[in-house]
Design a protein around this motif. Structure first.
Motif, PDB file in Angstrom:
ATOM      1  N   VAL A 216       0.834  -1.204   0.000  1.00  0.00           N
ATOM      2  CA  VAL A 216       0.000   0.000   0.000  1.00  0.00           C
ATOM      3  C   VAL A 216       0.866   1.251   0.000  1.00  0.00           C
ATOM      4  O   VAL A 216       0.580   2.232  -0.696  1.00  0.00           O
ATOM      5  CB  VAL A 216      -0.940  -0.010   1.229  1.00  0.00           C
ATOM      6  CG1 VAL A 216      -1.601   1.342   1.425  1.00  0.00           C
ATOM      7  CG2 VAL A 216      -1.991  -1.083   1.072  1.00  0.00           C
TER       8      VAL A 216
ATOM      9  N   ILE B 273      -2.535   5.195  -4.194  1.00  0.00           N
ATOM     10  CA  ILE B 273      -3.073   5.375  -2.846  1.00  0.00           C
ATOM     11  C   ILE B 273      -2.296   6.504  -2.171  1.00  0.00           C
ATOM     12  O   ILE B 273      -1.060   6.527  -2.173  1.00  0.00           O
ATOM     13  CB  ILE B 273      -2.948   4.084  -2.028  1.00  0.00           C
ATOM     14  CG1 ILE B 273      -3.738   2.950  -2.703  1.00  0.00           C
ATOM     15  CG2 ILE B 273      -3.461   4.288  -0.596  1.00  0.00           C
ATOM     16  CD1 ILE B 273      -3.601   1.623  -1.998  1.00  0.00           C
TER      17      ILE B 273
ATOM     18  N   ASP C  24      -5.273   2.581   6.152  1.00  0.00           N
ATOM     19  CA  ASP C  24      -5.269   1.154   5.802  1.00  0.00           C
ATOM     20  C   ASP C  24      -4.502   0.360   6.847  1.00  0.00           C
ATOM     21  O   ASP C  24      -4.930  -0.725   7.272  1.00  0.00           O
ATOM     22  CB  ASP C  24      -4.638   0.986   4.417  1.00  0.00           C
ATOM     23  CG  ASP C  24      -4.751  -0.438   3.903  1.00  0.00           C
ATOM     24  OD1 ASP C  24      -4.107  -1.332   4.492  1.00  0.00           O
ATOM     25  OD2 ASP C  24      -5.474  -0.678   2.918  1.00  0.00           O
ATOM     26  N   GLN C  25      -3.366   0.857   7.292  1.00  0.00           N
ATOM     27  CA  GLN C  25      -2.566   0.146   8.271  1.00  0.00           C
ATOM     28  C   GLN C  25      -3.259   0.079   9.633  1.00  0.00           C
ATOM     29  O   GLN C  25      -3.181  -0.944  10.335  1.00  0.00           O
ATOM     30  CB  GLN C  25      -1.201   0.814   8.396  1.00  0.00           C
ATOM     31  CG  GLN C  25      -0.359   0.701   7.133  1.00  0.00           C
ATOM     32  CD  GLN C  25       0.932   1.487   7.227  1.00  0.00           C
ATOM     33  OE1 GLN C  25       1.241   2.069   8.278  1.00  0.00           O
ATOM     34  NE2 GLN C  25       1.695   1.518   6.134  1.00  0.00           N
TER      35      GLN C  25
ATOM     36  N   SER D  71      -9.215  -2.303   3.370  1.00  0.00           N
ATOM     37  CA  SER D  71      -7.821  -2.325   3.806  1.00  0.00           C
ATOM     38  C   SER D  71      -7.100  -3.529   3.234  1.00  0.00           C
ATOM     39  O   SER D  71      -7.533  -4.676   3.433  1.00  0.00           O
ATOM     40  CB  SER D  71      -7.753  -2.344   5.345  1.00  0.00           C
ATOM     41  OG  SER D  71      -6.442  -2.555   5.795  1.00  0.00           O
ATOM     42  N   ASP D  72      -5.987  -3.303   2.547  1.00  0.00           N
ATOM     43  CA  ASP D  72      -5.142  -4.407   2.085  1.00  0.00           C
ATOM     44  C   ASP D  72      -4.405  -5.056   3.244  1.00  0.00           C
ATOM     45  O   ASP D  72      -4.090  -6.248   3.218  1.00  0.00           O
ATOM     46  CB  ASP D  72      -4.128  -3.892   1.070  1.00  0.00           C
ATOM     47  CG  ASP D  72      -4.773  -3.620  -0.282  1.00  0.00           C
ATOM     48  OD1 ASP D  72      -5.923  -4.063  -0.479  1.00  0.00           O
ATOM     49  OD2 ASP D  72      -4.131  -2.962  -1.130  1.00  0.00           O
ATOM     50  N   THR D  73      -4.113  -4.277   4.279  1.00  0.00           N
ATOM     51  CA  THR D  73      -3.393  -4.802   5.430  1.00  0.00           C
ATOM     52  C   THR D  73      -4.229  -5.825   6.192  1.00  0.00           C
ATOM     53  O   THR D  73      -3.682  -6.682   6.909  1.00  0.00           O
ATOM     54  CB  THR D  73      -3.001  -3.651   6.360  1.00  0.00           C
ATOM     55  OG1 THR D  73      -2.401  -2.608   5.594  1.00  0.00           O
ATOM     56  CG2 THR D  73      -2.022  -4.113   7.425  1.00  0.00           C
TER      57      THR D  73
ATOM     58  N   THR E  97     -12.575  -4.468  -4.882  1.00  0.00           N
ATOM     59  CA  THR E  97     -11.358  -4.203  -4.108  1.00  0.00           C
ATOM     60  C   THR E  97     -10.212  -3.774  -5.008  1.00  0.00           C
ATOM     61  O   THR E  97      -9.530  -2.763  -4.750  1.00  0.00           O
ATOM     62  CB  THR E  97     -10.964  -5.462  -3.310  1.00  0.00           C
ATOM     63  OG1 THR E  97     -12.045  -5.841  -2.454  1.00  0.00           O
ATOM     64  CG2 THR E  97      -9.726  -5.209  -2.481  1.00  0.00           C
TER      65      THR E  97
ATOM     66  N   ARG F 186      -8.331  -0.068  -5.375  1.00  0.00           N
ATOM     67  CA  ARG F 186      -6.893   0.027  -5.123  1.00  0.00           C
ATOM     68  C   ARG F 186      -6.158  -0.907  -6.085  1.00  0.00           C
ATOM     69  O   ARG F 186      -5.742  -1.999  -5.715  1.00  0.00           O
ATOM     70  CB  ARG F 186      -6.564  -0.356  -3.674  1.00  0.00           C
ATOM     71  CG  ARG F 186      -7.118   0.614  -2.637  1.00  0.00           C
ATOM     72  CD  ARG F 186      -6.599   0.278  -1.244  1.00  0.00           C
ATOM     73  NE  ARG F 186      -6.819  -1.128  -0.887  1.00  0.00           N
ATOM     74  CZ  ARG F 186      -7.987  -1.599  -0.450  1.00  0.00           C
ATOM     75  NH1 ARG F 186      -9.010  -0.795  -0.311  1.00  0.00           N
ATOM     76  NH2 ARG F 186      -8.118  -2.878  -0.161  1.00  0.00           N
TER      77      ARG F 186
END
Length: 425
Positions: A75, A81, A89-90, A121-123, A158, A162
């Motif tokens: 990310v 982003i 996100d984190q 959130s990718d995290t 998703t 992103r």
């Protein structure tokens, strides 16, 4: 599987517990749900994490954190982003990783919440995978299908929100579908393995209980056989003793020769009764019908039985139409002998002084028919104790031999007993 629980058997005195298997000796190596089924001391109590559960929880947590760190780096390096969105996100990913510790208590709720969280959130991707895996392990497939289908359905959104700068859009979606399907398949494999383990345990327990029931039934049948044999063998001898002892009691002034003869019959009957009792006890101890060494009665011994009854003062007519009684099979002849013996014993007790007719007919292929008939007694009959178990035992004996037995009072006040037994050609 050897993790059975003998204390659950419906027996008043359960046997000693068998040596527990390796899984029972180490319940910490099992999941808590499985350990509760294998260990009776855990039944009815709240499920507590085992050592294996703690290891699995830490593994899932650190896997979610590791995948989250990889996602966080992606990310930060993603040009699509912004810095603020990457920091948010984190934060969401860190909260999702912390929520992994709730996966055992609320597997369905956590998996449903993780669907939109993974979109935002990718995290949080690792935490979402752990939640979906837990759902597949602990809940039926219908829940897994709905949540897994929703997770796959939001993958295009998703990667559209992103996009990955290094991987094409279609490849990213395909990779996400593959990972989701792999997580679901892995969870379902773990669930099926647990169900197999429990089913094998239940099967072993059921087989052990069935073996115990079969052993109990075999013991009951053996006791019934022994009781039937005791009745058939001893009733005849003891009836002779009773008749002659009664004669001596009520006729003390009888001639000496008659008293000597009655005493001889009593002595001989007592001796034969003891021999027969030793024979039955030998069968009980050794399980061998010929353990006592005495020959078993057959149809050829019917003449001796009638002679004994005549010596006891009975009027017996033997009408034997079997050409060669010695050729009758031993089992068939023994059954017929016992039926005739019981019929004569009953006639001696309930119709003293009446003439008894024993008729035997039959041939190979036709069967063997034996009847014992007596008219009404000529005088008063003293009350004789009896429970009627002899006729019931004879009916069971004839049924076990494949035949049938009938008995009924006659129109003249007498009694008629008739049995048919199969005689193979």
């Amino acid at each position: 599987m050897s993790g059975t629980d003998p204390t659950r058997r419906p027996e008043p005195e359960p046997p000693a517990d068998p040596a527990p298997g390796p899984w029972v000796r180490a319940p910490w190596a099992l999941p808590s749900a499985v350990a509760r089924e294998f260990d009776p001391s855990r039944a009815g109590r709240r499920s507590r994490r085992t050592v294996r559960d703690w290891l699995a929880d830490f593994t899932c947590f650190f896997a979610a954190v590791f995948i989250g760190m990889v996602g966080a780096d992606a990310v930060v390096d993603n040009p699509h982003i912004s810095q603020g969105a990457a920091e948010l996100d984190q934060v969401i990913g860190a909260l999702a990783c912390a929520a992994v510790w709730l996966r055992r208590r609320w597997p369905l709720g956590l998996a449903v919440v993780m669907v939109p969280v993974a979109v935002a959130s990718d995290t949080a991707g690792g935490a979402a995978a752990a939640a979906l895996f837990t759902l597949a392990v602990h809940r039926p497939f219908r829940y897994v299908a709905w949540v897994g289908g929703a997770s796959i359905a939001v993958l295009p959104l998703t990667y559209w929100l992103r996009p990955d700068g290094d991987i094409p859009y279609g490849v990213s979606i395909a990779f996400g579908v593959l990972v989701t399907a792999s997580v679901i398949g892995w969870g379902m494999f773990v669930r099926s393995r647990r169900e197999l383990l429990l089913s094998l345990r239940d099967r072993a327990l059921r087989a052990e209980n069935e073996a115990a029931l079969r052993a109990e039934q075999a013991q009951r049948l053996a006791r019934e056989d022994i009781a039937r044999e005791m009745h058939d063998v001893l009733a005849h001898r003891l009836t002779l003793l009773s008749v002659h002892a009664g004669a001596l009691e009520f006729r003390p002034d009888a001639p000496r020769a008659e008293i000597v003869r009655a005493a001889g019959v009593i002595r001989e009957s007592a001796h034969e009764a003891l021999q027969d009792l030793r024979q039955v006890i030998g069968v009980l101890r050794g399980g061998d019908a010929d353990a006592s060494g005495r020959p078993q009665p057959t149809l050829a011994a019917l003449d001796t039985l009638v002679a004994e009854s005549r010596e006891a003062g009975m009027k017996v007519v033997l009408d034997n139409h079997v050409t060669d009684p010695a050729a009758v099979p031993a089992t068939l002849g023994r059954t017929a002998y016992r039926i005739a013996q019981e019929g004569l014993t009953n006639a001696r007790k309930h119709a003293p002084g009446a003439e008894v007719t024993v008729a035997v007919t039959g041939a190979p292929g036709e069967g063997l028919t034996l009847s014992v008939r007596n008219p009404a007694p000529p005088g008063d009959v003293p009350e004789v104790p009896g429970s009627g178990q002899g006729l019931i035992g004879l009916a069971e004996r004839a049924s076990l031999a494949g035949g049938r037995l009938r008995h009924a009072p006659g129109p003249d006040g007498g009694f008629h007993l008739e049995a048919w037994l199969p005689w193979a050609s």
